[in-house]
Scaffold this motif. Sequence first.
Motif, PDB file in Angstrom:
ATOM      1  N   ALA A  87     -13.966   6.362  51.535  1.00 59.12           N
ATOM      2  CA  ALA A  87     -13.697   5.500  52.686  1.00 59.12           C
ATOM      3  C   ALA A  87     -14.744   5.704  53.771  1.00 59.12           C
ATOM      4  CB  ALA A  87     -12.296   5.791  53.232  1.00 59.12           C
ATOM      5  N   ALA A  88     -15.100   6.969  54.033  1.00 58.81           N
ATOM      6  CA  ALA A  88     -16.077   7.266  55.085  1.00 58.81           C
ATOM      7  C   ALA A  88     -17.442   6.677  54.761  1.00 58.81           C
ATOM      8  CB  ALA A  88     -16.187   8.781  55.273  1.00 58.81           C
ATOM      9  N   GLU A  89     -17.897   6.846  53.530  1.00 58.62           N
ATOM     10  CA  GLU A  89     -19.235   6.344  53.196  1.00 58.62           C
ATOM     11  C   GLU A  89     -19.262   4.822  53.173  1.00 58.62           C
ATOM     12  OE1 GLU A  89     -20.294   5.618  48.687  1.00 58.62           O
ATOM     13  OE2 GLU A  89     -20.376   7.762  49.133  1.00 58.62           O
ATOM     14  N   ARG A  90     -18.174   4.183  52.738  1.00 55.00           N
ATOM     15  CA  ARG A  90     -18.143   2.716  52.737  1.00 55.00           C
ATOM     16  C   ARG A  90     -18.140   2.172  54.158  1.00 55.00           C
ATOM     17  NH1 ARG A  90     -20.757   0.835  49.579  1.00 55.00           N
ATOM     18  NH2 ARG A  90     -21.595   2.922  49.713  1.00 55.00           N
ATOM     19  N   TYR A  91     -17.425   2.846  55.063  1.00 54.95           N
ATOM     20  CA  TYR A  91     -17.487   2.456  56.474  1.00 54.95           C
ATOM     21  C   TYR A  91     -18.913   2.607  57.009  1.00 54.95           C
ATOM     22  CZ  TYR A  91     -12.497   1.848  57.516  1.00 54.95           C
ATOM     23  OH  TYR A  91     -11.205   1.385  57.582  1.00 54.95           O
ATOM     24  N   ALA A  92     -19.565   3.704  56.660  1.00 51.72           N
ATOM     25  CA  ALA A  92     -20.919   3.945  57.157  1.00 51.72           C
ATOM     26  C   ALA A  92     -21.868   2.839  56.707  1.00 51.72           C
ATOM     27  CB  ALA A  92     -21.426   5.305  56.695  1.00 51.72           C
ATOM     28  N   CYS A  93     -21.840   2.522  55.432  1.00 57.09           N
ATOM     29  CA  CYS A  93     -22.757   1.497  54.927  1.00 57.09           C
ATOM     30  C   CYS A  93     -22.402   0.113  55.478  1.00 57.09           C
ATOM     31  CB  CYS A  93     -22.738   1.499  53.400  1.00 57.09           C
ATOM     32  SG  CYS A  93     -23.456   3.008  52.679  1.00 57.09           S
ATOM     33  N   ALA A  94     -21.099  -0.161  55.640  1.00 65.95           N
ATOM     34  CA  ALA A  94     -20.694  -1.454  56.204  1.00 65.95           C
ATOM     35  C   ALA A  94     -21.113  -1.569  57.665  1.00 65.95           C
ATOM     36  CB  ALA A  94     -19.183  -1.623  56.068  1.00 65.95           C
ATOM     37  N   TYR A  95     -20.926  -0.511  58.440  1.00 63.16           N
ATOM     38  CA  TYR A  95     -21.350  -0.534  59.848  1.00 63.16           C
ATOM     39  C   TYR A  95     -22.860  -0.747  59.944  1.00 63.16           C
ATOM     40  CZ  TYR A  95     -17.245   0.728  62.668  1.00 63.16           C
ATOM     41  OH  TYR A  95     -16.060   0.707  63.355  1.00 63.16           O
ATOM     42  N   GLY A  96     -23.614  -0.042  59.107  1.00 63.60           N
ATOM     43  CA  GLY A  96     -25.048  -0.216  59.129  1.00 63.60           C
ATOM     44  C   GLY A  96     -25.459  -1.648  58.854  1.00 63.60           C
ATOM     45  N   GLU A  97     -24.721  -2.308  57.963  1.00 66.54           N
ATOM     46  CA  GLU A  97     -25.041  -3.685  57.594  1.00 66.54           C
ATOM     47  C   GLU A  97     -24.698  -4.664  58.710  1.00 66.54           C
ATOM     48  OE1 GLU A  97     -26.357  -6.856  55.306  1.00 66.54           O
ATOM     49  OE2 GLU A  97     -26.539  -4.701  54.875  1.00 66.54           O
ATOM     50  N   VAL A  98     -23.472  -4.592  59.226  1.00 62.43           N
ATOM     51  CA  VAL A  98     -23.027  -5.628  60.169  1.00 62.43           C
ATOM     52  C   VAL A  98     -23.445  -5.355  61.606  1.00 62.43           C
ATOM     53  CG1 VAL A  98     -21.102  -6.281  58.707  1.00 62.43           C
ATOM     54  CG2 VAL A  98     -20.736  -4.579  60.492  1.00 62.43           C
ATOM     55  N   TYR A  99     -23.735  -4.090  61.939  1.00 55.96           N
ATOM     56  CA  TYR A  99     -24.137  -3.768  63.301  1.00 55.96           C
ATOM     57  C   TYR A  99     -25.617  -3.407  63.398  1.00 55.96           C
ATOM     58  CZ  TYR A  99     -19.102  -3.669  63.954  1.00 55.96           C
ATOM     59  OH  TYR A  99     -17.762  -4.003  63.976  1.00 55.96           O
ATOM     60  N   ASP A 100     -26.338  -3.541  62.282  1.00 57.00           N
ATOM     61  CA  ASP A 100     -27.797  -3.458  62.269  1.00 57.00           C
ATOM     62  C   ASP A 100     -28.324  -2.114  62.774  1.00 57.00           C
ATOM     63  OD1 ASP A 100     -30.324  -4.423  61.704  1.00 57.00           O
ATOM     64  OD2 ASP A 100     -30.619  -5.228  63.723  1.00 57.00           O
ATOM     65  N   PHE A 101     -27.812  -1.040  62.171  1.00 58.22           N
ATOM     66  CA  PHE A 101     -28.475   0.255  62.366  1.00 58.22           C
ATOM     67  C   PHE A 101     -28.539   0.958  61.011  1.00 58.22           C
ATOM     68  CE2 PHE A 101     -24.016   1.413  63.172  1.00 58.22           C
ATOM     69  CZ  PHE A 101     -23.870   2.584  62.464  1.00 58.22           C
TER      70      PHE A 101
END
Length: 328
Positions: free
Chosen positions: A160-174
């Motif tokens: 769950a943590a890693e999927r949140y990390a990759c999703a945040y990076g994608e949608v919030y552009d970092f």
Amino acid sequence: MQILVTGGAGFIGGHLAERFARDGHSVVVLDNFDPFYDLDIKHHNAEIGREAAEEDGGSYKLVEGDIRNAELVTDLVADADYVYHQAAQAGVRPSVDDPRKYHEVNADGTLNLLDACRDEGIERFVMASSSSVYGVPQYLPYDEEHPTTPVSPYGASKLAAERYACAYGEVYDFSAVALRYFTVYGPRMRPNMAISNFVSRCLNGEPPVLYGDGTQTRDFTFIEDVVEANVTLLEEDAVDGEAVNIGSTDNIAIKTLAEEIRDQLAPDLELVYEERHDADAEHTHADTSKASELLDYEADHTIREGVSKFIDWYQENQAWYEPLVRRS
């Protein structure tokens, strides 16, 4: 660079903080000193980090606090260029008894960091994931396309943590990267792990204890190889939004590992077998071709080389380290 290392008084985080300080960076360590294992090891890690900064021109600051404290996390991330997120509630077996704590720390705590990273515009977020996200192997070695079906609450919380990390990076552009570690070991390792237990018992004339029949196999990764993979991410730009395996060059049966340690230290001892834990993985083995391609990663230590190196370190540091292993 300003680098925040969560869990930076722990095993992997402590080695990262030390390396960053030795390389001249400004390091802030956040650690809650959870008593999952003997805290004297964490205090020792922090002292080594301070010494590294004094010797090599970096800086080191220790903050005692919890990643579940969103306000504290936000304040620390505001001053950081890079966040190396190593903090987690560790342990596959204990997660079965308290799954909600594992979710609160590993998933919700990670979300606190990600919210702060999104709002502050950091350079990169690098998090420690785990081979536990894969679960029962459909094939080996695991590559990153293997289905992720964890069989423990710990593995589920790390996924769950890693999927949140990759999703945040994608949608919030970092930039966000998850490194899936395969059983990391080495100097100052967590004392309740198989390798440290095998070495300690053999040095004290006690037989190694195996859970199950010993045919389970593991991909053990030496700490120096893990550190190098992380350091590469201070510069490498080709891995945004990726989950990447960080493992060894091979795997080994637990029985073979115990026998090799026994044969080096106390060849007359017999192995002892106890009941296997249901949450333990049967086999792990990393395909690191993606890490090789994206990070130019290559493990420098075979399992046998790394274990031999750890035994040498253990014997040199037995006076302070072994009492902590024995009472964990």
